[in-house]
Design a protein around this motif. Structure first.
Motif, PDB file in Angstrom:
ATOM      1  N   ARG A 209     106.441 105.938  67.738  1.00  0.00           N
ATOM      2  CA  ARG A 209     107.057 106.116  69.051  1.00  0.00           C
ATOM      3  C   ARG A 209     107.094 104.785  69.781  1.00  0.00           C
ATOM      4  NH1 ARG A 209     103.980 110.416  72.106  1.00  0.00           N
ATOM      5  NH2 ARG A 209     102.217 109.453  71.054  1.00  0.00           N
ATOM      6  N   SER A 240     108.862 109.874  80.259  1.00  0.00           N
ATOM      7  CA  SER A 240     110.297 109.992  79.989  1.00  0.00           C
ATOM      8  C   SER A 240     110.849 108.758  79.256  1.00  0.00           C
ATOM      9  CB  SER A 240     111.052 110.159  81.314  1.00  0.00           C
ATOM     10  OG  SER A 240     110.786 109.032  82.106  1.00  0.00           O
ATOM     11  N   ARG A 241     110.003 107.769  79.070  1.00  0.00           N
ATOM     12  CA  ARG A 241     110.488 106.514  78.477  1.00  0.00           C
ATOM     13  C   ARG A 241     110.201 106.429  76.977  1.00  0.00           C
ATOM     14  NH1 ARG A 241     110.128 102.190  82.330  1.00  0.00           N
ATOM     15  NH2 ARG A 241     110.419 100.766  80.575  1.00  0.00           N
ATOM     16  N   SER A 243     110.553 107.012  73.116  1.00  0.00           N
ATOM     17  CA  SER A 243     111.557 107.446  72.119  1.00  0.00           C
ATOM     18  C   SER A 243     110.913 107.452  70.743  1.00  0.00           C
ATOM     19  CB  SER A 243     112.728 106.471  72.064  1.00  0.00           C
ATOM     20  OG  SER A 243     113.219 106.212  73.329  1.00  0.00           O
ATOM     21  N   SER A 244     111.486 108.269  69.848  1.00  0.00           N
ATOM     22  CA  SER A 244     110.996 108.270  68.466  1.00  0.00           C
ATOM     23  C   SER A 244     111.739 107.208  67.675  1.00  0.00           C
ATOM     24  CB  SER A 244     111.252 109.621  67.810  1.00  0.00           C
ATOM     25  OG  SER A 244     110.617 110.595  68.569  1.00  0.00           O
ATOM     26  N   ASP A 246     113.483 106.128  64.261  1.00  0.00           N
ATOM     27  CA  ASP A 246     113.962 106.815  63.054  1.00  0.00           C
ATOM     28  C   ASP A 246     114.004 105.920  61.811  1.00  0.00           C
ATOM     29  OD1 ASP A 246     116.161 105.409  63.730  1.00  0.00           O
ATOM     30  OD2 ASP A 246     117.477 107.117  64.118  1.00  0.00           O
ATOM     31  N   GLN A 378     119.439  99.878  68.809  1.00  0.00           N
ATOM     32  CA  GLN A 378     119.784 100.748  69.932  1.00  0.00           C
ATOM     33  C   GLN A 378     118.778 100.663  71.075  1.00  0.00           C
ATOM     34  OE1 GLN A 378     118.792 104.260  67.093  1.00  0.00           O
ATOM     35  NE2 GLN A 378     119.038 105.146  69.118  1.00  0.00           N
ATOM     36  N   PHE A 379     117.616 100.033  70.810  1.00  0.00           N
ATOM     37  CA  PHE A 379     116.621  99.883  71.878  1.00  0.00           C
ATOM     38  C   PHE A 379     116.766  98.541  72.593  1.00  0.00           C
ATOM     39  CE2 PHE A 379     114.445 102.579  68.641  1.00  0.00           C
ATOM     40  CZ  PHE A 379     114.439 103.757  69.383  1.00  0.00           C
ATOM     41  N   ARG A 384     120.946  98.810  76.582  1.00  0.00           N
ATOM     42  CA  ARG A 384     120.482  99.457  77.816  1.00  0.00           C
ATOM     43  C   ARG A 384     121.358  99.110  79.011  1.00  0.00           C
ATOM     44  NH1 ARG A 384     115.604  97.306  78.233  1.00  0.00           N
ATOM     45  NH2 ARG A 384     116.310  96.218  80.084  1.00  0.00           N
TER      46      ARG A 384
END
Ligand code: G6P
Length: 611
Positions: A209, A240-241, A243-244, A246, A378-379, A384
């Motif tokens: 994570r 809420s911040r 993310s997993s 993948d 994507q991070f 963003r």
């Protein structure tokens, strides 16, 4: 462009070795810089710092590092900006008492003022870097009575410039303090260990994570917790911040390959399939609408991403009749006065962190343009900050020289063009066939990889002793030639120049003499005049290698090429995506034949976060 890793693990987690975590993490970050490397660990005997010029492997061969046991440690791999690569300039840097150690990525613009001030306060500096001031500033505020985290925040508030910082302090040995402004920094959350790093590849083995830090955020990790707040002290709810992740460890391992570059070249069929299926699942309707209504489209990017952008811009113009301009992101100022509300600016970036591309997109947004990010990470900051994001999902790319992300970027842009063609019902464009051609790229890529290895090696043997080479193409072949030349330059250190073939007689041909290597990229669409250019080069006794569709090997292509890379019969869109592959292989095998490490080209870094 340096790489940072820090971890805080539970004391009883015997399965996690400090040295292993640092070594593996730093090796995965080496693509960000490899001038020098270093670590600082809080052991039961206090702070231990080991650093030197050279690679991570070299650092970890030192006996003093192998016995380190610590639950909290930081590491750094450097791409020099301020101060030459040397042992003293390597990170981490410490304060006068050696109780605080910091690692930094970015540039501290006001370091001279800070250094002057700290020197008058009695601080003694050991390096030529801008970064060292951070450790001394923290020390300064601690001496003034502040607790470690307060002193860290106060120090950060005095910095101007770009930074990702990690700091450890022997008076609070279970924490790593961190701060971010412009330079990327992520928090990795595992069960028994927390990380802070420039890139998730450094901790992917242990943490699934991630939290992407935002500019102006500071905080600390401990084995049990993550604390983030804004620089002015407002606590941030992290729930809420999170993310997993993948990606898996296999994605960032070299596996059976001798180099990441070869692995990533060979992965292209899979990466293209991933990108295509990911695009199919994305709802692109808002993005397509923005593009249809755009007053003007700009595509901004650097390096390899710029070459893919050129291919994209030509496709917009040629297939859709839509004016689109590809620009090197550091040159965005050329057009920035013309950019207005109603324009769309697409930023193309593998890392999503290239500072020039980020700044161009920020400027475009300020002018009222809509921004679309095509990114692999994507991070990333570019993802963003953009109005819309198209993640490519080509998988992590570790080698400095981009390969699979070029083909995925080309596929992504052609996919968008095909979607727009479908909606616009352009008479002479068969959108369905176009999509089919795009989809075929992964099968054809596989075929090309199977059939062009030997010829690429033979061409590499020819190039190995050369000083210079030309890469020539026409229309769509030009960006592919540019990318092929960049690959050869980057990793084989051979001066390679790409030109539109028709322009080659306006100057470049003056250098051509017997055996001068010229690589032609013949796509078989709008570039039939390349035959004349091949003849011209042969008349000067150049040595000619031509990439051509197997069903179009005739005329001058057949007669005057010394060697021909015959590409499988395929639709145009497939050719546009895959014709770079043999050029990647040629560069790779040339570098290997010269005894160079293609994964670590000198002076280059994968992610360029300095202007
Ligand atoms: C660096 C890398 C290149 C890359 C360029 C743009 O120069 O060495 O391989 O193409 O940055 O990077 P980006 O992440 O924005 O695509």
């Amino acid at each position: 462009m340096c790489g940072i890793i820090g971890f805080a693990k539970k004391g009883d987690s015997t399965s996690l070795s400090c040295v292993e975590i640092l070594k593996q993490g730093l090796k995965r970050l080496e693509y960000r810089g490899y001038d020098s490397a270093g670590i600082a660990a809080l052991t039961k005997n206090g702070m231990v710092v080991v650093k030197d010029v050279g690679t991570v492997d070299k650092l970890f061969s030192y006996p003093e590092i192998q016995s380190i046991e610590a639950n909290v440690a930081i590491g750094h791999t450097r791409w020099a900006t301020h101060g030459r690569p040397s042992k003293i300039n390597a990170h981490p840097h410490t304060d006068c008492e050696k109780g605080i150690a910091i690692a930094h990525n970015g540039i501290i613009e006001n370091y001279i003022d800070l250094k002057r001030f700290l020197s008058t306060e009695g601080h003694v500096f050991s390096s030529e870097t801008d970064s060292e001031v951070i450790a001394h500033l923290i020390e300064h505020f601690k001496k003034a009575g502040m607790k470690p985290f307060e002193a860290f925040k106060k120090a950060v508030s005095m910095l101007r410039g770009s930074y990702a910082i990690v700091a450890i302090d022997s008076s609070e040995p279970d924490k790593i303090f961190f701060a971010r402004n412009v330079s990327p920094l992520l928090i990795g959350i595992g069960e028994e260990v927390k990380f802070v790093s420039s890139d998730l590849t450094a901790f992917i083995k242990y943490a699934k994570r991630v939290i992407v830090l935002k500019d102006g955020e500071v905080g600390y990790i401990s084995p049990e917790s993550v604390h983030i707040e804004s620089i002015d002290g407002i606590a941030i709810d992290i729930s809420s911040r999170i993310s997993s992740i993948d990606a898996s460890i296999q994605d960032v391992d070299k596996g059976e390959y001798p180099h990441y570059m070869l692995k990533e070249i060979m992965e292209q069929p899979y990466a293209l399939a991933q990108t295509f299926s990911s695009l199919q699942t994305q709802d692109l309707s808002d993005i397509l609408r923005e593009l249809e209504n755009a007053r003007r489209i700009y595509i901004v990017a650097a390096g390899t991403s710029y070459h893919a952008s050129l291919l994209g811009a030509i496709s917009f113009k040629r297939f859709l009749g839509i004016e689109a301009e590809a620009l090197i992101s550091s040159e965005f100022r050329v057009v920035s006065r013309a950019v207005k509300w109603g324009d769309v600016v697409i930023g193309v970036s593998q890392s999503g962190e290239t500072i020039d591309t980020l700044l161009a997109l920020r400027e475009a947004r300020e002018k009222g343009a809509k921004t679309i990010a095509i990114v692999n990470n994507q991070f990333s900051t570019i993802a963003r900050e953009s109005d819309y994001v198209i993640p490519m999902r080509a998988g992590p790319e570790i080698a400095v020289a981009a390969t699979k992300t070029f083909t995925s970027q080309a596929l992504t842009m052609l996919y968008i063009v095909a979607k727009l063609a479908e909606r616009a019902s352009i008479i002479d464009v068969d959108a369905k066939a176009m999509m089919q051609g795009i989809k075929m790229s992964y099968e054809i890529a596989e075929n090309i990889l199977n059939t062009t290895q030997d010829i690429a090696k033979a061409i590499a043997r020819k190039l190995v002793d050369k000083q210079s080479a030309y890469y020539l193409g026409r229309v769509f072949g030009v960006p592919i030639a540019m990318e092929g030349a960049l690959k050869l330059k980057e990793i084989a250190y051979i001066h390679a120049e790409a030109y539109p073939a028709g322009e080659s007689k306006h100057g470049p041909i003056a250098l051509v003499e017997k055996d001068f290597p010229v690589v032609f990229v013949y796509i078989g669409f709008l570039d039939e005049h390349i035959e004349g250019n091949i003849e011209e080069m042969k008349a000067r006794e150049a040595w000619i290698a031509t990439i051509a569709p197997e069903n179009m090997v005739h005329g001058s292509v057949a007669r005057y090429s010394d060697t021909i890379i015959k590409m499988p019969r395929a639709p145009l869109e497939t050719r546009l995506i895959t014709y770079i592959i043999p050029l990647q292989l040629i560069a790779y095998y040339t570098a290997v034949a010269k005894g160079l490490d293609p994964d670590k080209p000198r002076n280059l870094a994968k992610t360029v976060t300095v202007i």
